[in-house]
Design a protein around this motif. Structure first.
Motif, PDB file in Angstrom:
ATOM      1  N   ARG A  57       6.239   3.368   4.788  1.00  0.00           N
ATOM      2  CA  ARG A  57       6.436   2.028   5.577  1.00  0.00           C
ATOM      3  C   ARG A  57       6.104   1.403   7.209  1.00  0.00           C
ATOM      4  O   ARG A  57       6.212   0.135   6.853  1.00  0.00           O
ATOM      5  CB  ARG A  57       8.174   2.697   5.794  1.00  0.00           C
ATOM      6  CG  ARG A  57       9.051   0.932   4.683  1.00  0.00           C
ATOM      7  CD  ARG A  57      10.205   1.841   4.792  1.00  0.00           C
ATOM      8  NE  ARG A  57      11.428   2.301   6.597  1.00  0.00           N
ATOM      9  CZ  ARG A  57      11.659   3.299   6.133  1.00  0.00           C
ATOM     10  NH1 ARG A  57      12.542   3.376   4.915  1.00  0.00           N
ATOM     11  NH2 ARG A  57      12.552   2.606   7.705  1.00  0.00           N
ATOM     12  N   PHE A  60       2.783  -0.005   6.585  1.00  0.00           N
ATOM     13  CA  PHE A  60       3.469  -1.204   5.867  1.00  0.00           C
ATOM     14  C   PHE A  60       4.559  -2.564   6.636  1.00  0.00           C
ATOM     15  O   PHE A  60       4.341  -3.026   6.381  1.00  0.00           O
ATOM     16  CB  PHE A  60       3.738  -1.148   4.720  1.00  0.00           C
ATOM     17  CG  PHE A  60       2.270  -0.979   4.329  1.00  0.00           C
ATOM     18  CD1 PHE A  60       1.739  -1.680   3.603  1.00  0.00           C
ATOM     19  CD2 PHE A  60       2.130   0.051   3.238  1.00  0.00           C
ATOM     20  CE1 PHE A  60       0.566  -1.792   2.569  1.00  0.00           C
ATOM     21  CE2 PHE A  60       1.508   0.354   2.767  1.00  0.00           C
ATOM     22  CZ  PHE A  60       0.382  -0.664   2.581  1.00  0.00           C
ATOM     23  N   ASP A  61       4.606  -2.121   8.177  1.00  0.00           N
ATOM     24  CA  ASP A  61       5.898  -3.078   8.673  1.00  0.00           C
ATOM     25  C   ASP A  61       5.541  -4.403   8.536  1.00  0.00           C
ATOM     26  O   ASP A  61       4.817  -5.075   9.566  1.00  0.00           O
ATOM     27  CB  ASP A  61       5.602  -2.772  10.139  1.00  0.00           C
ATOM     28  CG  ASP A  61       7.294  -2.788  11.001  1.00  0.00           C
ATOM     29  OD1 ASP A  61       7.957  -3.028  10.123  1.00  0.00           O
ATOM     30  OD2 ASP A  61       7.291  -2.854  12.256  1.00  0.00           O
ATOM     31  N   GLY A  62       6.114  -5.279   8.306  1.00  0.00           N
ATOM     32  CA  GLY A  62       6.552  -6.609   8.867  1.00  0.00           C
ATOM     33  C   GLY A  62       5.667  -7.315   7.118  1.00  0.00           C
ATOM     34  O   GLY A  62       5.993  -8.498   6.920  1.00  0.00           O
ATOM     35  N   TRP A  63       5.403  -6.054   6.047  1.00  0.00           N
ATOM     36  CA  TRP A  63       5.488  -6.502   5.181  1.00  0.00           C
ATOM     37  C   TRP A  63       6.318  -6.306   3.992  1.00  0.00           C
ATOM     38  O   TRP A  63       7.512  -5.251   4.292  1.00  0.00           O
ATOM     39  CB  TRP A  63       3.426  -5.958   4.499  1.00  0.00           C
ATOM     40  CG  TRP A  63       2.480  -6.128   5.270  1.00  0.00           C
ATOM     41  CD1 TRP A  63       2.575  -6.152   7.387  1.00  0.00           C
ATOM     42  CD2 TRP A  63       1.272  -6.318   4.597  1.00  0.00           C
ATOM     43  NE1 TRP A  63       0.737  -6.049   6.985  1.00  0.00           N
ATOM     44  CE2 TRP A  63       0.503  -6.432   5.688  1.00  0.00           C
ATOM     45  CE3 TRP A  63       0.825  -6.587   3.506  1.00  0.00           C
ATOM     46  CZ2 TRP A  63      -1.497  -7.062   5.433  1.00  0.00           C
ATOM     47  CZ3 TRP A  63      -0.809  -6.474   3.487  1.00  0.00           C
ATOM     48  CH2 TRP A  63      -1.175  -7.186   4.926  1.00  0.00           C
ATOM     49  N   GLU A  64       6.116  -7.374   2.934  1.00  0.00           N
ATOM     50  CA  GLU A  64       6.782  -6.800   1.458  1.00  0.00           C
ATOM     51  C   GLU A  64       7.015  -6.241   1.345  1.00  0.00           C
ATOM     52  O   GLU A  64       7.783  -5.209   1.090  1.00  0.00           O
ATOM     53  CB  GLU A  64       6.688  -8.082   0.789  1.00  0.00           C
ATOM     54  CG  GLU A  64       7.279  -9.355   0.824  1.00  0.00           C
ATOM     55  CD  GLU A  64       9.140  -9.378   1.844  1.00  0.00           C
ATOM     56  OE1 GLU A  64       9.497  -8.789   0.628  1.00  0.00           O
ATOM     57  OE2 GLU A  64       9.044  -9.981   2.405  1.00  0.00           O
ATOM     58  N   THR A  65       5.483  -4.744   1.302  1.00  0.00           N
ATOM     59  CA  THR A  65       5.776  -3.727   0.707  1.00  0.00           C
ATOM     60  C   THR A  65       6.513  -2.801   1.695  1.00  0.00           C
ATOM     61  O   THR A  65       7.180  -2.047   1.097  1.00  0.00           O
ATOM     62  CB  THR A  65       4.036  -3.285   1.234  1.00  0.00           C
ATOM     63  OG1 THR A  65       2.789  -4.644   0.143  1.00  0.00           O
ATOM     64  CG2 THR A  65       3.629  -1.527   0.733  1.00  0.00           C
ATOM     65  N   ALA A  66       6.795  -2.508   2.697  1.00  0.00           N
ATOM     66  CA  ALA A  66       8.094  -2.149   3.455  1.00  0.00           C
ATOM     67  C   ALA A  66       9.403  -2.311   3.053  1.00  0.00           C
ATOM     68  O   ALA A  66       9.738  -1.040   3.108  1.00  0.00           O
ATOM     69  CB  ALA A  66       7.858  -2.463   4.889  1.00  0.00           C
TER      70      ALA A  66
END
Length: 122
Positions: A57, A60-66
């Motif tokens: 997580r 992927f900080d800042g992405w919708e994946t997070a």
């Protein structure tokens, strides 16, 4: 023919299905396995998955994946809590059932011993 507990068909005679019963020692062994193997190993696997998900997580900080991973992590934690509670419940049930059967056997034995028999009058 009556239905057996395991779903098969066959006669329902007392003592006829040896797979149904288990001894107090078997119940104790199963509860010990839950306590010493299943519970700690489940916790260890959960902690490992939690750590891996948190690291992923962060990547992927800042992405919708997070955000999606956060949702997955929350659901995972709830499922682990449910599983751990179930293991605890099963362990306690095994320990309780063993004691109940022993107390019931002793109680029935005491009742039989205490009852008067007409055979004693002869």
């Amino acid at each position: 023919m009556g239905a057996r507990m395991n779903g098969g068909l066959g006669p329902s005679t007392p003592g006829g299905d040896q797979d149904f019963a288990s001894s107090p020692a078997e119940k104790k062994a199963a509860s010990i396995t839950i306590e010493t193997e299943l519970q700690p190993n489940t916790k260890k696997a959960s902690d490992h998955a939690d750590e891996a998900t948190r690291l992923l997580r962060k990547g992927f900080d800042g992405w919708e994946t997070a955000a999606g991973l956060k949702t997955v992590e929350e659901r995972w934690e709830q499922q682990v809590k449910n599983l751990m509670a179930r293991l605890e419940s099963e362990k306690n049930a095994l320990r309780g059932a063993s004691g109940i059967f022993v107390r019931t056997d002793i109680g029935v034995g005491d009742d039989v011993s205490a009852s008067a028999s007409k055979l004693n009058d002869f």
